[in-house]
Enzyme design. Structure first.
Site, short mmCIF file in Angstrom:
data_model
loop_
_atom_site.label_atom_id
_atom_site.label_comp_id
_atom_site.label_asym_id
_atom_site.label_seq_id
_atom_site.Cartn_x
_atom_site.Cartn_y
_atom_site.Cartn_z
CG HIS B 60 -2.02 -1.07 1.07
ND1 HIS B 60 -3.28 -0.82 0.58
CD2 HIS B 60 -1.97 -2.40 1.32
CE1 HIS B 60 -3.97 -1.94 0.55
NE2 HIS B 60 -3.21 -2.92 0.98
CE1 TYR B 330 0.43 -4.74 7.55
CE2 TYR B 330 -0.48 -2.76 8.52
CZ TYR B 330 -0.62 -3.86 7.70
OH TYR B 330 -1.79 -4.07 7.03
#
Lengths: 204, 357
Positions: B60, B330
């Site tokens: 993303h 992440y």
């Protein structure tokens, strides 16, 4: 001069030895996996880290008040200096590692969550690069800390089982103080505590 | 004092203590024993798939920051004791993004549209969410995620994944086929503003009595739905969705209703590829109002990670194995880009271009 570290220091030493080792293992295991253990280990890592920070500060305060037994007088000066320096480094690591971790999470904008409802405030403003650098430092200092601990442990064992000079006993409990070798400084008179312990030794 | 000559067994015993600790450390760190998948392994797989784009999120990568508020209706307060569900208005920062690791990819792709949010409750506790516009995810496990990244890597020559690799992957992972069929058939929203964003994973809400409720949630848009023409995706301007969002926000705030779906006994919580059957209890939690967008260069969203395991008291992880995997991945992505200089965002570039015009 006392023959051993203050009992509170000895208690803190062994409690923290367990916590710090557990913490290093948790930390290194945590970053090695993305499995279910990751979340559980992360949840343990932060509260134990803060516990170590608090205990280390307490221990340093007691250590300043109560001092340390002297090293054997026959220990070469260089080794005495190395011993002194390594203990300063150990204290720095015990206090520094949790602070780096806390600062790193602060800079990364992470909440420093210790338990369900207990979140610590940030100690650094949010800064991406600071996060990256501190996170790397957290890992590198962890490796240095572990190496320092291995050295500390090895040398303590050499004092206890090769030199048998009473240095290991300064951090132990119980009446294991060597009766064959008088501990500590040969020049000074044996401390009352040691004499007392010697006389209390039950006859075999 | 004299030092008696130590016996060899004694020295060996002394050396064994640090050696054992070192071996234990190496085992804990995964350097000895079976190969382990960590956050770095996932980040590597993402870089393998999309190429390495220094300074950007590994997934993303193309996004824009938004700000707004969450007005809790109090409706979800019976399910969760989270402060953010107590009737009231709480600050929100967020990020809209499109799937993939290329920060300048065109918006004309049939990929995830995503909304990430950070809600800050009255007690200061933060809740981060990273949601996609599909109710299901292509994989249920970490291993499958990595295998999919490897199999779906676009061939530099054709720009498309190697069909043989994908075929072999799909033979092993029929659950991904379910997702592919879904995303091929489902209409693709023509705006970030009119997409429904789903929690993907199941979570647990903890109520005031300490009871745990398995839940998923979705943010349902107020804006009327419109779909992109999938046959003409290639003709879409590169930053279509981001430009559209800016234009809509310039006219007024955008709203979504947060709806919590409560699992029925027996609903699986560890499989993001499977939606729960219809007819589950739904509870309205409140309204999200987003009022402004800002490029990542100046917005608040770039320098945090929307790790969906950052939860307030009253919300807890489920047994979904993707949750710790997302957290670890992440974290690795965040660490990598933190040490690289963040580059310009697509939106920032467009805005900068406009200013000089």
């Amino acid at each position: 001069m006392p023959g051993r570290f203050h009992p509170a220091i000895r208690l803190l030493h062994w409690t923290m030895a367990l916590l710090v080792l557990a913490m290093l293992f948790i930390g290194i295991a945590m970053v090695s996996t993305a499995g279910p253990a990751y979340a559980s280990l992360l949840a343990l890592h932060r509260p134990i880290g803060i516990a170590i920070l608090l205990l280390a500060v307490l221990r340093l305060a007691i250590r300043f008040r109560t001092g340390a037994p002297p090293l054997p007088a026959d220990l070469p000066r260089a080794q005495q200096r190395a011993a002194h320096a390594s203990h300063i480094l150990l204290y720095l690591a015990m206090i520094g590692m949790p602070l780096i971790g806390w600062a790193m999470l602060s800079a990364g904008g992470y909440p420093v969550r210790l338990s369900a409802a207990w979140v610590l405030p940030p100690i650094l403003p949010q800064d991406l690069l600071a996060y990256g650098v501190l996170r790397q430092a957290h890992t590198l200092v962890a490796f240095a800390f572990f190496a320092l601990i291995l050295g500390h442990l090895s040398i303590a064992l050499v004092h206890g089982f090769v030199r048998r000079d009473g240095v290991l006993e300064t951090m132990l409990f119980g009446k294991t103080v060597t009766d064959e070798a008088p501990p500590m400084d040969e020049a000074g008179p044996p401390s009352a505590e040691v004499v007392e312990e010697g006389t209390e030794e039950p006859a075999p | 004092m004299t030092v008696s000559r130590p016996s060899a067994p004694m020295l060996a015993a002394i050396a064994a203590v640090p050696a054992l600790l070192l071996a234990g450390f190496a085992w804990a760190g995964g350097w000895i024993g079976p190969a382990r998948i960590g956050g770095g392994t996932i980040a590597n797989a993402l870089e393998y798939n999309a190429g390495k784009h220094d300074g950007y999120r590994r997934a993303h990568a193309k996004g824009v920051c938004v700000t707004g508020t969450f007005d809790a209706s109090g409706g979800a307060a019976t399910l969760s004791r989270a402060g953010v569900f107590v009737r009231g208005r709480y600050p929100v920062i967020g990020r809209f993004s499109t799937g993939g690791g290329n920060p300048f990819a065109t918006d004309g792709r049939n990929v995830f549209h995503a909304m990430a949010l950070q809600l800050t409750g009255p007690d200061g506790q933060v809740w981060r969410m990273a949601m996609d516009h599909t109710p299901i995810f292509p994989v249920a496990t970490l291993d499958a995620f990595i295998a999919l990244q490897r199999a779906s890597r676009p061939d530099p020559a054709t720009g498309k994944p190697d069909p043989a690799l994908m075929k072999a992957y799909l033979a092993q992972h029929p659950e991904t086929k379910v997702y592919q069929d879904y995303i091929a058939a489902a209409p693709l929203p023509d705006s970030f503003a009119n997409g429904t964003y789903y929690s993907i994973n199941a979570f647990r809400f903890i109520d005031r009595a300490g009871a745990s409720h398995a839940v998923r949630w979705a943010f349902e848009p107020e804006a009327a739905f419109g779909a992109l023409d999938k046959a003409k995706l290639a003709d879409l301007p590169a930053d279509y969705l981001f430009t559209d969002l800016g234009a809509r926000l310039a006219k007024g705030p955008l709203r979504w209703r947060m709806t919590v779906t409560v699992a029925a006994p027996g609903d699986v919580t560890n499989d993001a590829t499977a939606a729960w059957p219809a007819g589950r209890q739904k509870v309205g939690a409140g309204t999200l109002t987003l009022s402004a967008a800002e490029p990542e260069e100046t917005g608040a969203c770039r320098d945090i990670t929307f790790d969906p395991t950052i939860l307030p008291d009253g919300v807890a992880l489920s047994d979904d194995p993707l949750l710790p995997a997302r957290s670890a991945a992440y974290s690795s992505s965040f660490q990598r880009r933190a040490l690289e200089t963040p580059g310009p965002s697509a939106v920032g570039r467009v805005l900068a271009g406009k200013e000089t015009r």
